[in-house]
Each structure stands twice: as C-alpha cells, then as structure tokens.
Motif scaffolding. Structure first.
Motif, PDB file in Angstrom:
ATOM      1  N   PHE A 101      14.920  -3.480 -17.233  1.00  9.07           N
ATOM      2  CA  PHE A 101      14.138  -4.669 -16.935  1.00  9.07           C
ATOM      3  C   PHE A 101      14.132  -4.852 -15.433  1.00  9.07           C
ATOM      4  CE2 PHE A 101      13.528  -6.639 -21.137  1.00  9.07           C
ATOM      5  CZ  PHE A 101      14.372  -5.849 -21.893  1.00  9.07           C
ATOM      6  N   ARG A 102      13.242  -5.704 -14.947  1.00  8.94           N
ATOM      7  CA  ARG A 102      13.222  -6.001 -13.518  1.00  8.94           C
ATOM      8  C   ARG A 102      12.839  -7.454 -13.303  1.00  8.94           C
ATOM      9  NH1 ARG A 102       7.915  -2.369 -11.771  1.00  8.94           N
ATOM     10  NH2 ARG A 102       6.311  -3.744 -12.677  1.00  8.94           N
ATOM     11  N   GLN A 103      13.274  -7.966 -12.163  1.00 10.88           N
ATOM     12  CA  GLN A 103      12.961  -9.348 -11.808  1.00 10.88           C
ATOM     13  C   GLN A 103      12.650  -9.420 -10.329  1.00 10.88           C
ATOM     14  OE1 GLN A 103      15.918 -12.257 -12.936  1.00 10.88           O
ATOM     15  NE2 GLN A 103      14.404 -13.896 -12.882  1.00 10.88           N
ATOM     16  N   LYS A 122       9.858 -14.758 -10.041  1.00  2.66           N
ATOM     17  CA  LYS A 122       9.195 -14.357 -11.285  1.00  2.66           C
ATOM     18  C   LYS A 122      10.213 -14.220 -12.406  1.00  2.66           C
ATOM     19  CE  LYS A 122       5.253 -11.974  -9.241  1.00  2.66           C
ATOM     20  NZ  LYS A 122       4.426 -10.727  -9.252  1.00  2.66           N
ATOM     21  N   GLU A 123       9.686 -14.201 -13.636  1.00  2.99           N
ATOM     22  CA  GLU A 123      10.527 -14.004 -14.802  1.00  2.99           C
ATOM     23  C   GLU A 123      10.970 -12.546 -14.889  1.00  2.99           C
ATOM     24  OE1 GLU A 123      10.600 -17.790 -15.846  1.00  2.99           O
ATOM     25  OE2 GLU A 123      11.359 -16.331 -17.275  1.00  2.99           O
ATOM     26  N   ARG A 124      12.105 -12.347 -15.544  1.00  2.00           N
ATOM     27  CA  ARG A 124      12.539 -10.987 -15.806  1.00  2.00           C
ATOM     28  C   ARG A 124      11.561 -10.339 -16.776  1.00  2.00           C
ATOM     29  NH1 ARG A 124      18.834  -9.848 -16.844  1.00  2.00           N
ATOM     30  NH2 ARG A 124      18.788 -11.082 -14.916  1.00  2.00           N
ATOM     31  N   GLU A 125      11.177  -9.094 -16.511  1.00  2.00           N
ATOM     32  CA  GLU A 125      10.196  -8.432 -17.352  1.00  2.00           C
ATOM     33  C   GLU A 125      10.668  -7.051 -17.797  1.00  2.00           C
ATOM     34  OE1 GLU A 125       6.684  -8.280 -14.902  1.00  2.00           O
ATOM     35  OE2 GLU A 125       7.306  -6.428 -13.895  1.00  2.00           O
ATOM     36  N   ALA A 142      11.702  -5.254  -6.879  1.00  3.23           N
ATOM     37  CA  ALA A 142      12.422  -6.161  -7.781  1.00  3.23           C
ATOM     38  C   ALA A 142      13.877  -5.728  -7.851  1.00  3.23           C
ATOM     39  CB  ALA A 142      11.820  -6.137  -9.183  1.00  3.23           C
ATOM     40  N   TYR A 197      16.382  -4.356 -10.446  1.00  6.63           N
ATOM     41  CA  TYR A 197      16.271  -3.633 -11.711  1.00  6.63           C
ATOM     42  C   TYR A 197      17.605  -3.711 -12.452  1.00  6.63           C
ATOM     43  CZ  TYR A 197      11.709  -1.768 -10.573  1.00  6.63           C
ATOM     44  OH  TYR A 197      10.363  -1.651 -10.284  1.00  6.63           O
ATOM     45  N   TYR A 198      17.512  -4.059 -13.734  1.00  9.54           N
ATOM     46  CA  TYR A 198      18.689  -4.209 -14.589  1.00  9.54           C
ATOM     47  C   TYR A 198      18.603  -3.242 -15.765  1.00  9.54           C
ATOM     48  CZ  TYR A 198      19.062  -8.770 -12.263  1.00  9.54           C
ATOM     49  OH  TYR A 198      19.162  -9.775 -11.342  1.00  9.54           O
ATOM     50  N   SER A 219      13.999  -9.284 -23.601  1.00  5.67           N
ATOM     51  CA  SER A 219      15.327  -9.353 -23.002  1.00  5.67           C
ATOM     52  C   SER A 219      16.307 -10.102 -23.903  1.00  5.67           C
ATOM     53  CB  SER A 219      15.253 -10.019 -21.638  1.00  5.67           C
ATOM     54  OG  SER A 219      14.773 -11.344 -21.747  1.00  5.67           O
ATOM     55  N   TRP A 279      24.394  -6.433 -20.166  1.00  7.24           N
ATOM     56  CA  TRP A 279      23.574  -6.281 -18.970  1.00  7.24           C
ATOM     57  C   TRP A 279      24.423  -5.792 -17.812  1.00  7.24           C
ATOM     58  CZ3 TRP A 279      18.306  -7.254 -18.724  1.00  7.24           C
ATOM     59  CH2 TRP A 279      17.733  -7.829 -19.867  1.00  7.24           C
TER      60      TRP A 279
END
Length: 124
Positions: A37-39, A43-46, A92, A94-95, A108, A114
């Motif tokens: 995922f990235r944020q 912005k929201e995490r996507e 972003a 990145y997770y 998510s 995480w």
C-alpha cells in the motif's frame, strides 16, 4: 505474530526504478497474502499490489499495471515490489502488509500486520 520491515525506498528521477523489499519474521510467512500500500501526503492510504500466499496470483491498481511487479520468496520470508518507469505521482510512503484471514484483498482493513513504511520520492 508477524513483524514486517520494509527497505529500498529513496529518491529517484522520473522514469527510474526502485525495488522495495519487505522482510518478515516468523515461520508462517507462507500462510499470508502479502500486499503493498502507499500513502501520499494529505491522501488516504491506497492499495498498490497483492500477491497470494501461493504466489500464483497477483493484483495491481490500474495506475501501476505494467510498471510495478510484486513477487515473493518464501525461503527468504521476503516480498518485493519492483517499480519501473516511476512517475512523480508515485511519490508516497510505501507499506507492506500481511493478511491471514482474507484472500487477495484490496482493502487495507483486511490486513493484520503492517510494516513501518519506506519513503519513495520521484522527482520530475
């Protein structure tokens, strides 16, 4: 319990490449679907990409299809995200995340563990 540690982020020019890694602790890595995922700021995490626990199926958000590739090495307890043709909009944190109870999820909320995240900055 699974602990995840990302690495590989950094500053890159548009059009360049980066390879993110996510190392997992524990002996049950093969029991989890793994996602990236990235944020971006404000912005929201996507969702970015997910790979099934078998490694046989992958899913990507539309904006990264053809540019990013997710893979996993269960012997090394590691999941990777190869990012090519990077764009400034890919900037972003990145997770990586692990999902044990849900399969190939793009949400998510379905992920149990995480990492702390790794920063990717793409300059124009």
């Amino acid at each position: 319990q699974v602990q995840l540690v990302e690495s590989g982020g950094g500053l890159v020019q548009a059009g360049g490449s980066l390879r993110l890694s996510c190392a997992a602790s524990g002996r049950t890595f093969g029991m989890y679907d793994m996602g990236w995922f990235r944020q971006a700021p404000g912005k929201e995490r996507e969702f970015v990409a997910v790979i099934s626990r078998s490694g046989g199926r992958t899913w990507y958000r539309d904006s990264v299809k053809g540019r990013f590739t997710i893979s996993r090495d269960d012997a090394e307890n590691t999941v990777y995200l190869q990012m090519n043709s990077l764009k400034p909009e890919d900037t972003a944190v990145y997770y990586c995340a692990a999902a044990g109870r849900h399969y190939e999820s793009l949400s998510s909320h379905d992920y149990d563990y995480w990492g702390q995240g790794t920063q990717v900055i793409v300059s124009s």
